[in-house]
Design an enzyme around this catalytic site. Structure first.
Site, short mmCIF file in Angstrom:
data_model
loop_
_atom_site.label_atom_id
_atom_site.label_comp_id
_atom_site.label_asym_id
_atom_site.label_seq_id
_atom_site.Cartn_x
_atom_site.Cartn_y
_atom_site.Cartn_z
N ASP A 488 35.12 47.45 41.22
CA ASP A 488 35.37 46.24 40.42
C ASP A 488 34.07 45.49 40.14
O ASP A 488 33.03 45.73 40.77
CB ASP A 488 36.36 45.35 41.19
CG ASP A 488 37.21 44.48 40.29
OD1 ASP A 488 36.88 44.34 39.10
OD2 ASP A 488 38.21 43.91 40.79
N ASP A 550 43.81 43.54 33.18
CA ASP A 550 44.67 42.82 34.12
C ASP A 550 45.94 42.36 33.42
O ASP A 550 46.88 41.90 34.07
CB ASP A 550 43.94 41.60 34.69
CG ASP A 550 43.03 41.99 35.85
OD1 ASP A 550 43.09 43.15 36.30
OD2 ASP A 550 42.24 41.12 36.30
C1 DGJ Z 1 40.17 42.06 39.29
C2 DGJ Z 1 40.90 43.34 39.03
O1 DGJ Z 1 41.04 43.56 37.67
C3 DGJ Z 1 42.25 43.30 39.74
O2 DGJ Z 1 42.97 44.46 39.46
C4 DGJ Z 1 42.01 43.15 41.22
O3 DGJ Z 1 41.37 44.29 41.72
C5 DGJ Z 1 41.19 41.90 41.49
N1 DGJ Z 1 39.99 41.88 40.72
C6 DGJ Z 1 40.84 41.80 42.96
O4 DGJ Z 1 40.03 40.74 43.22
#
Ligand code: DGJ
Length: 731
Positions: A488, A550
């Site tokens: 991430d 997301d």
């Molecule tokens: C952002 C990501 O897009 C989410 O899926 C998740 O992993 C969060 N970060 C966790 O902090």
């Protein structure tokens, strides 16, 4: 000289100082000017295949006072009378910013040399060949090499530029576009992918207008706002008709795309790194190589352009061994339990996953940090040690237990696999890493270090930071049976010590990705940046899939996934079922609709806690996973035909056809039900008209490709957010 042969003509043909690059359905031709601007490279044609130059090279009505405005220049410079946006801007030691690059020589090589320290497309000598044109500015002793690689089968031409300072004083490269093309008309539309967090990659189309327009990123990464992709199309071009040129920058950093319609009726396209974050100093003997830009041409619409990108990127960009492999149906802990993870939660979620037929369990954020535990987003990033309170026995036994769980419904004793989330480029001020190495964090003198999501960015341009990340991730991966990693990256850069540090950061992170993915080739790596903030070809070189967004609301997801598919293969998209009502939009949708949308992505999964699902929904999950697994090989390796677009239709739909053409899967959606209104006939595309296909629509039937493409299928939809998935088999 001829290197490889496309279907109709040699891939590279040089006649004196005229050059032709030929694909199966594209020609790109330019020559060295002998009249107007002697020594300059002038473009003659970029479009459908031809074996000689167009009848007139440069014809204009009247004089005008600019000496260069009517020229289609391959590498437009600054300061000598071309008043359009330049591809190159160099600041010399004496302060002036003029360049005068002239043709000197050229080289042809089989295959395609790697770009130094940058991701790039690759191919065998049979797949690609490369022409390098050497230019020279004798007033400043600076050399420019333009590299053109042609992949004839994909109608793709890849260009990068390398600048070398052969003088005795330092220079600074202020701008260096990877690609510059001057189109001969002023009647084009441009397509781009734009958005925000949770609604990335929405397709936008506008007419190219007089003057300069464009978009880019200055976030330090490719960003949610704009993707490093542009398509220029004729104003009448549609999904399946007309000319479409696609430009895709193989780069993860800030970028810049400019489109300029000039008073003389030409249209210039420039694609490259963002000049506001470049200012790259070059001492004597030093070079700067730009990232490469992949250009693809299609004379049969935008859909065909996308399919060419998909094939090229699957075969000649993504290095992972999983590129063509069906992906395991997964369950990710994030939206189900967020930061609330510990040994007991993981045992429970993993068992629930195995019971439903899930193959891979992923532990997301919240598992690390000792002195500053990561129990929310305020602390812990940078401290890549297991949280001893949450996991008193460390991660190893937890992961081992997960890997012992038998997946329900499997006939061959399949066991659940374990995956893990990390965000190694980031640091919280509340972390031991920050306490020990405040100098490792991006900063510029005494300026305050701006926080986003309470976090700061490590300066990955520093070799010691690269080594720290490599060692930390290696330790985690060697310590437990981990089959998948979600990498991430949840914020843009801040307070960079210099403009040039932006590019140095990207080179640094590419080195880290290269070392780790080469060291752990059996791990399935997934990229993520708050969803799709870093969905770009540079990332795909190392990670075969990316968490697309997301935004998991399926209605938004149709637009996001259709938009993303404009350039990126469906195999690269992570797509999960989340709860209803959706936690971001509040919209309620049926489970089947959410599942069918997620099945259009290469990595299908669940993003919820199964134990809090409605019982009826939970009961449907094993069947939906079985369907997703059946479809997945076609989505991963097949061709995608977008039949109806979400921007223009209440019935978005797509057909995926397997490589051998023997199988296909049709996704058809109804967004809103319309009272007393006939359902449309959905006409398929890409099938063999004379072949017969077996399918089940209100009962099994056998129909010809011609009937399916010319007549179509009329579905009887139900209420809002209804969906159909139909498998077709050639008989
Ligand atoms: C952002 C990501 O897009 C989410 O899926 C998740 O992993 C969060 N970060 C966790 O902090």
């Amino acid at each position: 000289m001829t290197i490889i042969t496309s279907q109709s003509s040699p891939a590279i043909v040089v006649d004196g100082t005229s050059f032709a690059l030929n694909g199966n359905n594209v020609s790109y031709r330019f020559h060295v000017d002998t009249d107007n601007a002697a020594g300059d490279l002038i473009l003659d044609h970029f479009g459908g295949p031809l074996t000689e130059d167009p009848v007139a090279r440069i014809a204009r009505n009247g004089g005008g006072w600019s000496t260069q405005a009517h020229l289609r220049r391959e590498f437009p410079d600054l300061g000598r009378g071309d008043f359009r946006a330049p591809a190159v801007h160099i600041k010399h030691a004496k302060g002036f910013a003029i360049c005068d690059f002239k043709y000197q020589s050229h080289t042809i090589v089989k295959g395609k040399p790697d770009l130094p320290n940058l991701p790039s497309t690759f191919g065998s000598d049979d797949e690609v060949s490369t022409l390098i044109v050497h230019l020279w500015d004798s007033c400043s002793s600076v050399a420019a090499d333009l590299s053109y690689s042609i992949f004839p089968e994909h109608d793709a031409i890849v260009r990068s530029v390398s600048i070398t300072n052969k003088g005795s004083e330092a220079i600074s490269v202020e701008k260096l576009a990877s690609l510059s093309v001057d189109f001969p008309h002023d009647d084009y539309d441009m397509l781009q992918l734009r958005g925000e967090w949770a609604r990335e990659c929405t397709r936008g189309r506008r007419s190219v207008d007089y003057g300069l327009q464009g978009f880019g990123s200055s976030a330090g990464f490719s960003s949610h706002y704009h993707n490093p992709f542009l398509s220029l199309v004729s104003s009448s071009t549609t999904e399946s008709h007309g000319d479409a040129w696609g430009f895709s920058l193989v780069y993860t950093g800030s970028f810049n795309i400019e489109v300029e319609q000039s008073p003389q009726g030409l249209t210039r396209v420039l694609v490259g790194m963002n000049p506001s974050q470049l200012s790259c100093p070059l001492g004597p003997g030093e070079s700067l190589t730009s990232p490469e830009c992949v250009s693809v041409f299609s004379s049969s619409g935008v859909g065909n352009m996308s399919r060419k990108f998909h094939k090229l990127y699957r075969r000649n960009l993504i290095k992972s061994k999983f590129v063509n492999e069906p992906r395991p149906a997964l369950l990710n802990s994030w939206e189900g339990v967020y930061f609330d993870v510990n040994e007991a939660t993981i045992d429970r979620l993993a068992q629930a996953s195995a019971n439903l037929g899930v193959k891979l369990f992923v532990l997301d954020d919240g598992w690390f940090g000792d002195k500053h535990p990561r129990i929310n987003d305020k602390a812990g990033l940078g401290d890549w040690v297991v949280n001893p309170k949450r996991f008193p026995n460390s991660l190893k036994p937890v992961a081992e237990n997960v890997c012992k769980l038998k997946v329900a419904g499997s006939t061959d004793d399949t066991r659940l696999k374990f995956g893990l989330w990390i965000e190694p480029e980031m640091v919280n001020a509340r972390s031991e890493l920050y306490e020990q190495h405040p100098d490792w964090i991006l900063h510029a003198g005494d300026y305050p270090r701006s926080e986003t999501r309470q976090q700061l960015v490590l300066n990955v341009a520093l070799p010691e930071v690269q080594e720290f990340i490599i060692a930390a991730v290696t330790r985690i991966l060697e310590d437990a049976p981990i089959s998948y990693v979600k990498w991430d990256h949840n914020r843009g850069t801040h307070e960079s010590p210099s403009p040039a540090n932006h590019h140095a950061y990207i080179l640094g992170i590419y080195r880290v990705f290269d070392v780790l993915t080469s060291r752990f080739p059996d791990i399935l790596w997934e990229g993520c940046a708050s969803g799709g903030g870093r969905f770009d070809p540079g990332i795909l070189q190392y990670f075969p899939q990316v968490w697309t967004s997301d935004g998991t609301d399926p209605l938004d997801r149709i637009s996001i996934q259709f938009g993303t598919s404009l350039v990126y293969p469906p195999s690269t998209m992570g797509a999960h079922i989340s709860v209803s009502p959706n936690e971001i939009t509040g919209r309620s949708t049926p489970l089947q609709f959410r599942a069918h949308v997620a099945m259009m992505g290469g990595s299908f999964g669940l993003e919820l806690d199964p134990d809090v699902m409605p019982e009826d929904d939970r009961a449907q999950i094993p069947g939906l996973i079985a369907l997703a697994e059946k479809i997945n090989p076609i989505v991963i390796r097949g061709d995608m035909w977008r039949l109806n677009l979400p921007e223009t239709s209440n019935y978005p739909s797509a057909l995926f056809i397997s490589e051998d053409g023997n199988q296909a899967v049709l996704f058809a959606f109804q967004i809103r039900t319309t009272n007393v209104h006939n359902y449309p006939f959905l006409r398929l595309q890409g099938l063999d008209p004379s072949a017969k296909y077996k399918l089940d629509v209100d009962g099994e039937r056998i129909v010809s490709g011609a009937t399916l493409m010319n007549g179509g299928i009329q579905f009887r939809f139900g209420s809002d957010y209804d969906s159909k998935v139909v498998l077709l088999e050639k008989v």
